[in-house]
Scaffold this motif. Structure first.
Motif, PDB file in Angstrom:
ATOM      1  N   SER A 156       0.822  -1.208   0.000  1.00 37.66           N
ATOM      2  CA  SER A 156       0.000   0.000   0.000  1.00 37.66           C
ATOM      3  C   SER A 156       0.861   1.264   0.000  1.00 37.66           C
ATOM      4  CB  SER A 156      -0.943   0.005   1.201  1.00 37.66           C
ATOM      5  OG  SER A 156      -0.222  -0.012   2.424  1.00 37.66           O
ATOM      6  N   ILE A 157       2.025   1.204   0.652  1.00 39.71           N
ATOM      7  CA  ILE A 157       2.933   2.361   0.639  1.00 39.71           C
ATOM      8  C   ILE A 157       3.545   2.531  -0.740  1.00 39.71           C
ATOM      9  CG2 ILE A 157       5.036   3.346   1.635  1.00 39.71           C
ATOM     10  CD1 ILE A 157       4.371   1.803   4.217  1.00 39.71           C
ATOM     11  N   VAL A 158       3.917   1.413  -1.379  1.00 43.55           N
ATOM     12  CA  VAL A 158       4.437   1.486  -2.746  1.00 43.55           C
ATOM     13  C   VAL A 158       3.386   2.106  -3.666  1.00 43.55           C
ATOM     14  CG1 VAL A 158       5.152   0.117  -4.747  1.00 43.55           C
ATOM     15  CG2 VAL A 158       6.051  -0.423  -2.483  1.00 43.55           C
ATOM     16  N   ALA A 159       2.121   1.722  -3.487  1.00 39.45           N
ATOM     17  CA  ALA A 159       1.056   2.293  -4.305  1.00 39.45           C
ATOM     18  C   ALA A 159       1.000   3.809  -4.153  1.00 39.45           C
ATOM     19  CB  ALA A 159      -0.284   1.672  -3.930  1.00 39.45           C
ATOM     20  N   SER A 160       1.088   4.268  -2.916  1.00 39.38           N
ATOM     21  CA  SER A 160       1.026   5.709  -2.661  1.00 39.38           C
ATOM     22  C   SER A 160       2.196   6.439  -3.312  1.00 39.38           C
ATOM     23  CB  SER A 160       1.032   5.953  -1.145  1.00 39.38           C
ATOM     24  OG  SER A 160       1.131   7.330  -0.853  1.00 39.38           O
ATOM     25  N   ARG A 161       3.403   5.885  -3.171  1.00 44.33           N
ATOM     26  CA  ARG A 161       4.579   6.529  -3.765  1.00 44.33           C
ATOM     27  C   ARG A 161       4.491   6.511  -5.299  1.00 44.33           C
ATOM     28  NH1 ARG A 161       4.525   7.028   1.106  1.00 44.33           N
ATOM     29  NH2 ARG A 161       6.345   6.989   2.496  1.00 44.33           N
ATOM     30  N   ALA A 162       4.004   5.402  -5.841  1.00 40.85           N
ATOM     31  CA  ALA A 162       3.894   5.308  -7.300  1.00 40.85           C
ATOM     32  C   ALA A 162       2.874   6.299  -7.844  1.00 40.85           C
ATOM     33  CB  ALA A 162       3.503   3.885  -7.695  1.00 40.85           C
TER      34      ALA A 162
END
Length: 533
Positions: A156-162
């Motif tokens: 979910s953090i990767v999604a936000s950064r992406a």
């Protein structure tokens, strides 16, 4: 004055961890780098063992840990701890599932950018005295589709950064609810759709039997031409030989691994030197901030448990009061086993779950028992699940959970039944306790079978006909798999030859895929499932 709990820190850890233990009333020794034999000789002195990834807490280490009450892993993964052996020993296993999530997510983003602009290759040639400006033509990430396999804490953090990089994010996760997908701003898709659409793929799942080689050769061939793949999760999620072939053929434009199936990988690993391949030595959690966070968290959790009995982020026990714990402990262990059985048999397709208790079990606090069933079932797919967060995640993902009490005794003095429904069928399993704490599966698939749920097992449904058991024994024998225990029953109510029979076999070795396929091919076989407890 009562003696202070004694804690051993056996891996390199931020020095503030030792300070927290001392401030909270524990004596602490920091002794790192010992061999397994040295640790086994020492561990019996301690109430708590604080580790990172280097210490392997095996069955042999636990056998020598006569006073050990809690193991704390500073980090998420606990594949270096024999959790079943720890549970049998009565040792609580804790982790810190949130302490290094940001760090690992940032590493995944860094590898995405490294692949997009071929930074490692360009750096190496420039420092070698060349000026290869025209050689390295990169791609923008803006507007590209990122496919997440796993959308938990890190995903979910990767999604936000992406999204901050203006990427479109699609996600495959059996436990991702539509509401949670909307909250994250991602599109929930099935795995086949993700493979066909994603320009970049990142993996964020634990390594389980369900996720091993989730990017198999067949699935890698289904990916989009020119895909770039990043794995900062666990080695073994990708078929490394197939990845090499995909890079060589040009179908896969780039791959970056922070983790390998074998670590450290051999010096002659086939991927090393392959154009388009980048790797780092398991650095996902390696930032100063993350190492401080997980060290402080594990010290706080362990000290609280040893001094006050508080339980946080435990993987094998619930949050319990001191009065409830002794009576509930065997029921919780049974509930986790039954939940694990359901999870392994039905996968992520369960939409509703009913936990029923009869007889003596109906007098107990049912919430920890239900949490244990959920944790056992959902832990098949995620190593961050525990009895604290399993009910919350079940609710977030729309799993309908019900509890039923029946005070009247049936065939057993005490009984725990789990009823799981998928869109296609209903699965029931039931277990009971014999004596104080001897756990038994007593019913599965409408069939009465009394067996332990331990170690490697195999579940088979077949047509009840002469000669089948002999053929099955020969197949396992030819594969070098020894049968430990054999449990056979006929499905109710048609208990006669020609109906269905159910077998649960305890095996000394886990059968490989070829052996399972050979069993599936036997005449009369309807279902085969390899299990592990």
């Amino acid at each position: 004055m009562s003696q202070k709990p004694k804690v051993l820190i056996s891996d390199k850890m931020d020095p503030n961890a030792a300070r927290i233990f001392e401030e909270r009333g524990c004596d602490v020794d920091v002794i790192t780098g010992e061999t397994p034999e040295q640790l086994a000789a020492r561990v019996g002195e301690y109430d708590g063992l604080a580790i990172r990834s280097s210490t392997k807490v095996t069955k042999e280490i636990l056998a020598a840990a006569d006073n050990l009450k809690v193991i704390g892993r500073a980090g998420i993964g606990v594949d270096n701890v024999d959790i079943p052996a720890a549970s049998a020993k009565g040792v609580v296993v804790m982790n810190t599932p949130f302490g290094n999530s940001i760090t690992t997510a940032e590493h995944a983003i860094a590898l995405i950018m490294a692949l997009a602009r071929q930074i490692p290759e360009a750096n190496a040639e420039t420092q070698a005295g060349e000026w290869p400006k025209s050689k390295f033509m990169g791609v923008e990430v803006t507007g590209k589709t990122l496919g997440l396999i796993g959308s938990g804490n890190i995903g979910s953090i990767v999604a936000s950064r992406a999204q901050g990089l203006k990427m479109k994010v699609v996600a495959y996760d059996p436990f991702l609810s539509p509401e949670r997908a909307l909250e994250l701003g991602v599109e929930k898709v099935d795995l086949g759709d993700l493979l066909a659409r994603a320009d970049f793929i990142t993996l964020h799942t634990p390594l389980t039997e369900e996720t091993r080689n989730i990017l198999s050769r067949e699935r890698l061939e289904q990916t989009k031409q020119g895909v770039r793949i990043v794995n900062c999760a666990r080695g073994g999620l990708i078929d490394e030989a197939a990845l090499k072939d995909g890079l060589d053929s040009g179908h896969i434009a780039g791959a970056a691994l922070d983790v390998f199936a074998t670590e450290p990988p051999p010096a002659d690993h086939p991927l090393f030197g392959t154009p388009g391949f980048t790797c780092t030595p398991h650095l996902g959690a390696s930032t100063t901030e993350a190492q401080v966070n997980v060290a402080l968290q594990v010290a706080e959790q362990m000290a609280d448990y040893l001094v006050t009995g508080g339980v946080t982020n435990a993987l094998n026990v619930p949050s319990l009061s001191a009065e409830e714990a002794p009576r509930l402990k065997p029921y919780i262990a049974l509930a986790e086993k039954l939940g694990s059985l359901v999870g392994q048999l039905e996968g992520p397709g369960v939409k509703s779950l009913t936990v029923e208790v009869e007889g003596a079990a109906a007098e107990l606090n049912l919430k920890p028992i239900t949490a244990a069933v959920l944790a056992g079932m959902m832990r098949t797919f995620s190593d961050t699940i525990n009895m604290v967060n399993a009910p919350i995640l079940a609710k977030e993902n729309g799993l309908d959970v019900r509890e039923v009490r029946r005070g009247k005794e049936g065939n057993y003095h005490t009984l725990l039944r789990v009823v799981a429904k998928t869109p296609d069928r209903t699965r029931e399993v039931a277990g009971s306790l014999f004596g104080e704490d001897e756990m038994r599966l007593v019913e599965i698939a409408g069939t009465r079978i009394e067996t332990d749920l331990e170690g490697h097992m195999i579940y088979i449904v077949n047509e009840d006909a002469p000669g089948f058991i002999g053929r099955l024994g020969s197949t396992l024998g030819n594969a070098g798999v020894n049968i430990g225990n054999f449990h056979l029953g006929r499905r109710l109510p048609d208990k006669h030859q020609g109906g269905d029979a159910v077998l649960m076999l305890s095996l000394d070795q886990q059968p490989d895929d070829a052996t399972v396929k050979a069993i599936c091919a036997l005449e009369g076989v309807k279902k085969v499932k390899s299990l592990s407890f």
